[in-house]
Design an enzyme around this catalytic site. Structure first.
Site, PDB file in Angstrom:
ATOM      1  N   GLY A 521     111.338 -63.728  72.939  1.00  0.00           N
ATOM      2  CA  GLY A 521     112.424 -63.799  71.581  1.00  0.00           C
ATOM      3  C   GLY A 521     113.338 -62.832  71.811  1.00  0.00           C
ATOM      4  O   GLY A 521     112.922 -61.626  72.874  1.00  0.00           O
ATOM      5  N   SER A 522     115.143 -62.232  71.287  1.00  0.00           N
ATOM      6  CA  SER A 522     115.345 -61.465  72.018  1.00  0.00           C
ATOM      7  C   SER A 522     117.076 -61.099  70.820  1.00  0.00           C
ATOM      8  O   SER A 522     116.909 -62.704  69.477  1.00  0.00           O
ATOM      9  CB  SER A 522     116.599 -61.052  73.514  1.00  0.00           C
ATOM     10  OG  SER A 522     117.173 -62.999  73.385  1.00  0.00           O
ATOM     11  N   GLY A 523     117.143 -60.573  70.427  1.00  0.00           N
ATOM     12  CA  GLY A 523     118.035 -60.448  69.509  1.00  0.00           C
ATOM     13  C   GLY A 523     119.291 -58.998  70.017  1.00  0.00           C
ATOM     14  O   GLY A 523     119.565 -58.358  70.847  1.00  0.00           O
ATOM     15  N   GLY A 526     116.954 -56.054  70.371  1.00  0.00           N
ATOM     16  CA  GLY A 526     116.184 -55.648  72.459  1.00  0.00           C
ATOM     17  C   GLY A 526     115.831 -57.119  72.335  1.00  0.00           C
ATOM     18  O   GLY A 526     115.475 -57.973  71.281  1.00  0.00           O
ATOM     19  N   ASP A 637     121.547 -59.087  58.042  1.00  0.00           N
ATOM     20  CA  ASP A 637     121.324 -59.963  59.287  1.00  0.00           C
ATOM     21  C   ASP A 637     120.612 -61.289  58.539  1.00  0.00           C
ATOM     22  O   ASP A 637     119.750 -61.991  59.742  1.00  0.00           O
ATOM     23  CB  ASP A 637     121.332 -59.399  60.648  1.00  0.00           C
ATOM     24  CG  ASP A 637     121.760 -60.134  61.374  1.00  0.00           C
ATOM     25  OD1 ASP A 637     122.496 -60.871  61.608  1.00  0.00           O
ATOM     26  OD2 ASP A 637     120.463 -59.994  62.940  1.00  0.00           O
TER      27      ASP A 637
END
Length: 873
Positions: A521-523, A526, A637
């Site tokens: 995963g990423s966001g 990081g 978020d």
């Protein structure tokens, strides 16, 4: 000598005339200065509009010698319509200077007090228009800056107040610094607020006529009345019709009332006042003062409720009559981390028939509880200063931050009873008196003299042990819980917190993740990698690339707070790494991935009961963050990417509390780098306070996606039924079109028509009932009300989803903004490339802030940051 003397006198007289200054017409040019003394013959006025309707002056509206302001004034009535340096007044020696860089104000010593913002081009002239607008022009007569863009407490004919702008009352008629009250323009109404709490709406007034359900774009007054305009001024949302007048102002008075007046003779005639009942104004009778019926001639009658008396002869504020009780101070003014000691808290009842101005504009913090629970909630929260309890609905209202006036209640409000929280002062013995048996305060107990040395010794030993425990370097196998404060990994500071997650060395996480080989995963923070610890347990390792804390100790403190939060619906933080400039977080591994992959992917469809469990689990996790932690945590978020699924589709929220680890400059990244902006509440656009109700809005958007199985802002096939009578949501469809769909607006429209099954994921193929979908849609729409105060809290949301409380019915006037967003979204979709990808969807809030919808680049819309929308937070 005679002629020379006459010449000298003439020169002196001429100098005095020049010193007093003349009033310029319409324009002045750079290197111009003005002060009250320089233009004393014209009462400080140095510039007049072309026909003399308005004047600009260094003006003193009251009698205070230090309260001089740069003002624009309606000449005939001597009414101030705008002021520059409201919070930075100067004396009569203060000076206004116009240079090529703009306007600045300094005091008599040359100290800076106020200036216009930096300009793109040099100033050529300063103009005062016949509308009362003070404008800085460049050499091409283009506007560089204008006072109409920075309203204070008044608007005039020719001036618009757009959504996102507000008016702030002055402290008093003679002190133009910002006062207690604010006028805020919402998407469907004009609101008056105190401490961010609404106490009046324009639509409440009997003279206000609601004309349409369009979304408000700006407020204005003209010769015929006050208007809330929409749709590029082609539609009127609310109007107040008044007698024709050539000059009219709308002013938020220092009293907290919106006053509309028109010019008559040499004075302003009052035409409209809201609220007309001054008892509805929060500080009419001061803190805890009881306001009785307003007398038209003498004004409101103020007194103190039973158990209270006036704090002094010179104020209407009320304090407890019993000196052993004192009013607490909100921890906003002291330590936000404080928790009230409930053993020192007491409550003074106000009795029936007394209400608080905010109760009709706020949502209860709890439903279905008894009075004891209501008071317990307040006792453990230092922000809470009192409660009101409604017997019929068993609802608990809290009074927070600052106390206003009370008022006599009417009608249905008679069912509420109020209690003011007080702190009990502890009584201390008076050791200065003689040891006399008749003196109740004298005589130190003999047993205390005997036990005191032993007690002191015990405390010394206990403190020593506590210090030893905190200063020791705690280790668990290889994993050190202490957090170093220097860049050297071998230099460990004596800093540890019981319960702190395990501290890993960077090399250990490199080994666990096979040198960060498998990215899952990423966001915005990081990338996330899959790893295996020596005990063969799977973990998810998040490498933070956008951290904002300045020291390792700060990082460890925040991790300690997050790590000590344990709930079945929150992803558990196993450990962390703070080594050199590396910051990593180690989480429990969630084997089913994130909700967005399951909900929007091509795998097996989620059954309705699985969706119910996911929604309730997510709601419980948010409720715990908001009310169950020692410190309230606002996620900021909430979206499917941050809801992870474990065995049996158990939902767990991730990334909670991580906004604390970002600097203010980085704080927008975690809402932009993940792409989809469809979950941001309207508060982000209007620069209003961000609260737990911001998470409620985001959860409502997620709930709509759970119902529909598709993203709220997505490229989908929109179906239409030929049968207008088919309100049961049948699947007989005769036409379709491909395009961008703003699903929340579609959900609102189907809710209005009662066609709930059309909102359900079509892959469920009838395995859900209309009533089940209706419940989720209604809860979701209640969560996305434009006004945060109208949204339920997450505890209430959980109760509604679980069926413990009846689900609320959405208030349509607070959902009209979705029509505006939907229209802007549709307009944007007509100019975007057909290859627009779901991962780069524009949130219509970003588009709403643009003055033009024309663009050839979809990427421009996709990556608008929250700072571009609402400025840095």
């Amino acid at each position: 000598m005679g002629p020379l003397l006459l010449l000298a006198l003439a020169i002196i007289s001429s100098s005095c005339t020049l010193a007093s200054g003349i009033v310029y017409m319409e324009l002045v040019y750079p290197n111009f200065t003005a002060s009250h003394l320089k233009f004393i013959d014209s009462a400080g006025s140095f510039l007049a509009s072309r026909n003399g309707t308005f004047k600009a002056a260094m003006f003193n509206p009251g009698g205070e010698p230090t309260n001089f302001y740069l003002c624009v004034i309606h000449a005939a009535s001597n009414t101030v319509i705008w002021s520059a340096n409201g919070n930075a007044s100067v004396s009569e020696f203060g000076k206004m200077s116009l240079t090529r860089n703009g306007i600045s104000i300094t005091d008599q010593y040359g100290n800076f007090k106020w200036s216009t913002l930096p300009l793109k081009l040099p100033v050529f002239a300063l103009q005062l228009t016949e509308h009362g607008n003070l404008i800085l022009l460049n050499q091409f007569n283009d506007t560089l800056w204008e006072s109409f863009d920075y309203p204070t407490d008044t608007i005039v004919i020719g001036q618009n107040l757009p959504v996102g702008k507000s008016l702030s009352s002055a402290a008093s008629n003679g002190d133009l610094s910002i006062g207690d009250y604010k006028l805020v323009l919402g998407a469907s109404d004009t609101l008056l607020q105190w401490q961010n709490i609404t106490y009046w709406k324009l639509s409440m007034d009997s003279r206000a006529y609601t004309n349409s359900n369009y979304v408000v774009e700006y407020m204005a007054i003209n010769q015929t009345g006050l208007y809330l305009f929409a749709h590029d001024a082609t539609a009127v949302v609310i109007m107040v019709n008044l007698s024709p007048s050539e000059f009219r102002i709308a002013k938020l008075d220092a009293s907290g009332q919106l006053i509309i007046g028109s010019f008559s003779g040499t004075s302003l005639k009052q035409e409209f006042v809201g609220p007309s009942d001054k008892c509805q104004i929060p500080l009419t009778c001061g803190k805890l003062g009881l306001c009785s019926d307003t007398d038209a001639s003498n004004g409101p009658v103020c007194s103190c409720p039973s158990n209270f008396h006036a704090s002094s002869q010179h104020t209407t504020d009320c304090v407890p009559s019993d000196d052993s009780h004192s009013l607490p101070v909100s921890c906003h003014l002291t330590d936000k981390n404080n928790k009230q000691n409930s053993t020192l808290v007491s409550y003074l009842g106000l009795g029936y028939g007394i209400d608080y101005f905010a109760n009709d504009f706020t949502t209860p913090i709890k439903y279905g509880v008894n009075l004891s629970v209501c008071q317990y909630i307040c006792s453990s929260d230092c922000l809470c200063l009192g409660v009101f309890y409604e017997n019929s609905s068993e609802s608990c209202y809290v009074l927070q931050n600052k106390l206003g006036s009370l008022m006599l209640s009417t009608g249905s409000n008679n069912d509420r009873i109020g209690f003011i929280k007080t702190l009990l002062r502890s009584s201390t013995p008076n050791y200065g008196k003689n040891n006399n048996s008749d003196d109740k305060g004298a005589g130190f107990p003999l047993v205390a003299l005997v036990l005191l040395p032993f007690t002191g010794m015990f405390l010394v030993v206990a403190l020593g042990l506590l210090w030893w425990r905190r200063s020791g370097i705690i280790r668990t196998g290889k994993l050190n819980l202490a957090c170093p404060s220097s860049p050297s990994s071998g230099d460990l500071e004596a800093f540890s917190i019981p319960g702190l997650p395990i501290r890993f060395e960077y090399v250990e996480l490199e080994e666990a993740t096979d040198n960060f080989r498998t990215q899952i995963g990423s966001g915005g923070f990081g990338a996330v990698y899959k790893g295996t610890l020596p005990d063969n347990s799977l973990v998810a390792v998040k490498k933070i690339t956008n951290f904002g804390v300045q020291g390792k100790k700060d990082f460890c403190t925040e991790i300690a707070i997050i790590g000590n939060i344990h709930h079945v619906n929150l992803v558990k933080l196993r450990g962390f790494c703070a080594q050199g400039r590396e910051r990593l977080l180690v989480y429990e591994y969630m084997n089913r991935g994130s909700l967005d992959r399951t909900l929007f992917g091509s795998g097996p469809v989620l059954e309705w009961q699985e969706r119910v469990d996911i929604a309730i689990g997510t709601a419980r996790g948010l409720a715990y963050l908001h009310t169950g932690c020692q410190q309230k945590i606002i996620h900021c978020d909430v979206k499917p990417e941050n809801i992870l699924l474990h065995d049996h589709f158990q939902a767990k929220i991730s990334d909670f509390g991580l906004s604390k680890l970002l600097s203010s400059e980085q704080s927008s990244l975690f809402t932009t780098m993940r792409g989809t902006r469809g979950y941001l509440a309207p508060e982000w656009l209007t620069s209003s306070a961000i609260s737990d109700k911001t998470d409620v809005y985001s959860f409502g958007m997620v709930l709509l996606e759970i119902v529909s199985g598709r993203k709220n802002c997505s490229l989908r096939t929109q179906t239409h039924s030929n049968d207008d009578d088919n309100s049961g949501g049948g699947n007989s469809l005769s036409s379709s079109e491909q395009g961008l769909v703003y699903f929340p607006l579609f959900a609102l429209e189907m809710h209005e028509q009662g066609r709930y099954l059309e909102l359900a994921d079509p892959r469920l193929e009838g395995r859900v009932t209309s009533a089940e979908v209706e419940k989720f849609v209604c809860v979701a729409l209640c969560c996305v009300h434009e006004e945060p105060a109208l949204r339920p809290n997450m505890v209430t949301v959980v109760s509604m989803l679980e069926g413990k409380l009846p689900f609320g019915r959405p208030r349509m006037e607070s959902l009209n903004f979705l029509r505006f967003y939907g229209r802007r979204f549709t307009e944007a979709s007509t100019i975007e490339d057909n290859n627009w990808q779901d991962d780069y969807m524009l949130h219509p809030q970003a588009n709403a802030s643009l003055t033009s919808t024309k663009s050839s680049s979809p990427i421009f819309f996709s990556y608008i940051s929250s700072q571009q929308i609402s400025g840095p937070r």
